[in-house]
Design an enzyme around this catalytic site. Structure first.
Site, PDB file in Angstrom:
ATOM      1  N   SER A   9       0.831  -1.201   0.000  1.00  0.00           N
ATOM      2  CA  SER A   9       0.000   0.000   0.000  1.00  0.00           C
ATOM      3  C   SER A   9       0.869   1.256   0.000  1.00  0.00           C
ATOM      4  O   SER A   9       1.648   1.482   0.933  1.00  0.00           O
ATOM      5  CB  SER A   9      -0.891   0.026   1.242  1.00  0.00           C
ATOM      6  OG  SER A   9      -1.422   1.337   1.407  1.00  0.00           O
ATOM      7  N   HIS A  34      -0.652  -1.207  -4.488  1.00  0.00           N
ATOM      8  CA  HIS A  34      -2.002  -0.889  -3.999  1.00  0.00           C
ATOM      9  C   HIS A  34      -2.138   0.620  -3.793  1.00  0.00           C
ATOM     10  O   HIS A  34      -1.422   1.210  -2.962  1.00  0.00           O
ATOM     11  CB  HIS A  34      -2.213  -1.635  -2.675  1.00  0.00           C
ATOM     12  CG  HIS A  34      -3.567  -1.533  -2.067  1.00  0.00           C
ATOM     13  ND1 HIS A  34      -4.635  -2.316  -2.462  1.00  0.00           N
ATOM     14  CD2 HIS A  34      -4.015  -0.750  -1.064  1.00  0.00           C
ATOM     15  CE1 HIS A  34      -5.685  -2.017  -1.718  1.00  0.00           C
ATOM     16  NE2 HIS A  34      -5.342  -1.068  -0.856  1.00  0.00           N
ATOM     17  N   ASP A  36      -4.295   3.589  -2.470  1.00  0.00           N
ATOM     18  CA  ASP A  36      -5.424   3.897  -1.577  1.00  0.00           C
ATOM     19  C   ASP A  36      -5.966   5.290  -1.881  1.00  0.00           C
ATOM     20  O   ASP A  36      -5.364   6.295  -1.531  1.00  0.00           O
ATOM     21  CB  ASP A  36      -4.969   3.826  -0.102  1.00  0.00           C
ATOM     22  CG  ASP A  36      -4.872   2.386   0.366  1.00  0.00           C
ATOM     23  OD1 ASP A  36      -3.852   2.022   0.976  1.00  0.00           O
ATOM     24  OD2 ASP A  36      -5.835   1.614   0.119  1.00  0.00           O
ATOM     25  N   MET A  38      -8.671   8.111  -1.343  1.00  0.00           N
ATOM     26  CA  MET A  38      -9.580   8.513  -0.259  1.00  0.00           C
ATOM     27  C   MET A  38     -10.111   9.919  -0.535  1.00  0.00           C
ATOM     28  O   MET A  38      -9.347  10.813  -0.920  1.00  0.00           O
ATOM     29  CB  MET A  38      -8.833   8.512   1.084  1.00  0.00           C
ATOM     30  CG  MET A  38      -8.260   7.155   1.444  1.00  0.00           C
ATOM     31  SD  MET A  38      -7.425   7.227   3.057  1.00  0.00           S
ATOM     32  CE  MET A  38      -6.693   5.587   3.094  1.00  0.00           C
ATOM     33  N   HIS A  67      -7.764   0.950  -4.950  1.00  0.00           N
ATOM     34  CA  HIS A  67      -8.768   0.759  -3.892  1.00  0.00           C
ATOM     35  C   HIS A  67      -9.497   2.089  -3.693  1.00  0.00           C
ATOM     36  O   HIS A  67      -8.937   3.017  -3.103  1.00  0.00           O
ATOM     37  CB  HIS A  67      -8.048   0.311  -2.609  1.00  0.00           C
ATOM     38  CG  HIS A  67      -8.957   0.118  -1.441  1.00  0.00           C
ATOM     39  ND1 HIS A  67      -8.456  -0.038  -0.158  1.00  0.00           N
ATOM     40  CD2 HIS A  67     -10.303   0.048  -1.324  1.00  0.00           C
ATOM     41  CE1 HIS A  67      -9.463  -0.196   0.680  1.00  0.00           C
ATOM     42  NE2 HIS A  67     -10.602  -0.145  -0.006  1.00  0.00           N
ATOM     43  N   MET A  69     -11.782   4.318  -1.917  1.00  0.00           N
ATOM     44  CA  MET A  69     -12.516   4.596  -0.683  1.00  0.00           C
ATOM     45  C   MET A  69     -13.174   5.958  -0.857  1.00  0.00           C
ATOM     46  O   MET A  69     -12.766   6.973  -0.253  1.00  0.00           O
ATOM     47  CB  MET A  69     -11.556   4.581   0.527  1.00  0.00           C
ATOM     48  CG  MET A  69     -11.114   3.166   0.872  1.00  0.00           C
ATOM     49  SD  MET A  69      -9.678   3.108   1.943  1.00  0.00           S
ATOM     50  CE  MET A  69      -8.402   3.332   0.687  1.00  0.00           C
ATOM     51  N   MET A 138     -11.674  -5.818   4.279  1.00  0.00           N
ATOM     52  CA  MET A 138     -11.003  -4.798   5.087  1.00  0.00           C
ATOM     53  C   MET A 138     -10.840  -5.349   6.499  1.00  0.00           C
ATOM     54  O   MET A 138     -11.836  -5.672   7.163  1.00  0.00           O
ATOM     55  CB  MET A 138     -11.824  -3.507   5.141  1.00  0.00           C
ATOM     56  CG  MET A 138     -11.800  -2.674   3.879  1.00  0.00           C
ATOM     57  SD  MET A 138     -10.151  -2.215   3.331  1.00  0.00           S
ATOM     58  CE  MET A 138      -9.586  -1.244   4.716  1.00  0.00           C
ATOM     59  N   ASP A 176      -6.856  -6.546   3.545  1.00  0.00           N
ATOM     60  CA  ASP A 176      -6.263  -5.226   3.540  1.00  0.00           C
ATOM     61  C   ASP A 176      -6.367  -4.570   4.921  1.00  0.00           C
ATOM     62  O   ASP A 176      -7.450  -4.212   5.372  1.00  0.00           O
ATOM     63  CB  ASP A 176      -7.008  -4.370   2.494  1.00  0.00           C
ATOM     64  CG  ASP A 176      -6.365  -3.010   2.314  1.00  0.00           C
ATOM     65  OD1 ASP A 176      -6.965  -2.176   1.595  1.00  0.00           O
ATOM     66  OD2 ASP A 176      -5.284  -2.773   2.874  1.00  0.00           O
TER      67      ASP A 176
HETATM   68  C1  DX5 Z   1      -6.632   1.662   4.784  1.00  0.00           C
HETATM   69  C2  DX5 Z   1      -6.063   1.167   3.451  1.00  0.00           C
HETATM   70  C3  DX5 Z   1      -5.039   0.075   3.633  1.00  0.00           C
HETATM   71  C4  DX5 Z   1      -3.849   0.525   4.495  1.00  0.00           C
HETATM   72  C5  DX5 Z   1      -3.013  -0.676   4.858  1.00  0.00           C
HETATM   73  O1  DX5 Z   1      -7.776   2.445   4.539  1.00  0.00           O
HETATM   74  O2  DX5 Z   1      -7.087   0.656   2.626  1.00  0.00           O
HETATM   75  O3  DX5 Z   1      -4.574  -0.343   2.338  1.00  0.00           O
HETATM   76  O4  DX5 Z   1      -3.066   1.450   3.766  1.00  0.00           O
HETATM   77  O5  DX5 Z   1      -1.975  -0.194   5.692  1.00  0.00           O
HETATM   78  P1  DX5 Z   1      -1.373  -1.151   6.866  1.00  0.00           P
HETATM   79  O6  DX5 Z   1      -0.798  -2.357   6.140  1.00  0.00           O
HETATM   80  O7  DX5 Z   1      -0.317  -0.294   7.516  1.00  0.00           O
HETATM   81  O8  DX5 Z   1      -2.522  -1.512   7.756  1.00  0.00           O
HETATM   82 ZN    ZN Z   2      -6.399  -0.293   0.773  1.00  0.00          ZN
END
Ligand code: DX5
Ligand code: ZN
Length: 220
Positions: A9, A34, A36, A38, A67, A69, A138, A176
């Site tokens: 990530s 990955h 993320d 947001m 991903h 979000m 998740m 994840d």
């Molecule tokens: C959280 C993300 C994850 C996160 C994982 O909202 O979707 O991908 O970055 O990070 P770690 O591995 O540090 O939990």
């Molecule tokens: Zn993620």
């Protein structure tokens, strides 16, 4: 059984050196990365969008596992597809028309995944499993890296693996949040094919060796 996939990530990488970080992932024998995304609405954090992904797409050969979000992801899937996403994952909780958006992502020629927040039952995606390339469990509340693995996530992985084996043996299961080399063996044994790791990966360089630690743990 399927080849284990680690999808690092980028939320835990150095955002000021993203191009170098992606090159380092390729040098560390990673195939996936990955992203993320947001929006500050679906989750209480804001990260990045299509312009950044598109910029890094120009030089990276990695498989972009995106991903989303974000609220109402149907508004942006086309932009993420054009930016160069390879896998587009939307949250079951973020749209009123989950089946339609999954079909839209496939029509855009991309792999499609659905993510489930911790409290969302696996049963909610039963009817979509036949058409999904991946389902994401998740194992932390979305929005931040460095959180602890929520224990009941293991039960959800097992439940999803049973549905996958029954309805779509080709579908990948991704976990994840809070994934580490220590919990990798039980997550893989429960049915996970792909683990996302941010803090437990990027905070433990050298990355090639850290990748090997995860791969060895997946075979344990
Ligand atoms: C959280 C993300 C994850 C996160 C994982 O909202 O979707 O991908 O970055 O990070 P770690 O591995 O540090 O939990
Ligand atoms: Zn993620």
């Amino acid at each position: 059984s399927r080849e284990f996939i680690l999808s690092p990530s980028l939320l835990s990488c150095d955002f000021g050196r993203m191009a170098e970080e992606l090159e380092a992932l390729e040098a560390a024998d990673l195939k996936w990365v990955h992203w993320d995304v947001m929006d500050g609405r679906f989750v209480p954090n804001i990260t990045l969008g299509p312009p950044i992904i598109g910029a890094l797409r120009k030089t990276s050969k990695l498989y972009f596992d995106v991903h989303l979000m974000i609220e109402e992801p149907e508004r942006y899937v086309e932009e993420f597809a054009k930016a160069g996403a390879d896998m587009i994952v939307v949250h079951a909780e973020a749209t009123n028309h989950l089946e339609r958006i999954c079909a839209q992502i496939k029509d855009l020629g991309k792999d499609v995944g659905v993510a489930l927040n911790p409290a969302t039952p696996v049963e909610n995606i039963r009817y979509l499993i036949p058409q999904l390339d991946m389902a994401l469990i998740m194992s932390v509340n979305p929005g931040f890296g460095g959180q602890g693995f929520i224990p009941f996530s293991l039960d959800k992985i097992k439940e999803l693996a049973a549905l996958r084996d029954e309805l779509n043996p080709e579908m990948l299961i991704q976990v994840d949040g809070g994934c580490t080399p220590e919990n990798t063996p039980e997550l893989v044994a429960a049915g996970a094919d792909c683990l996302v790791s941010g803090s437990a990966f990027f905070k433990f360089p050298p990355l090639k060796e850290r990748h090997q630690v995860f791969k060895d743990a997946a075979k344990a």
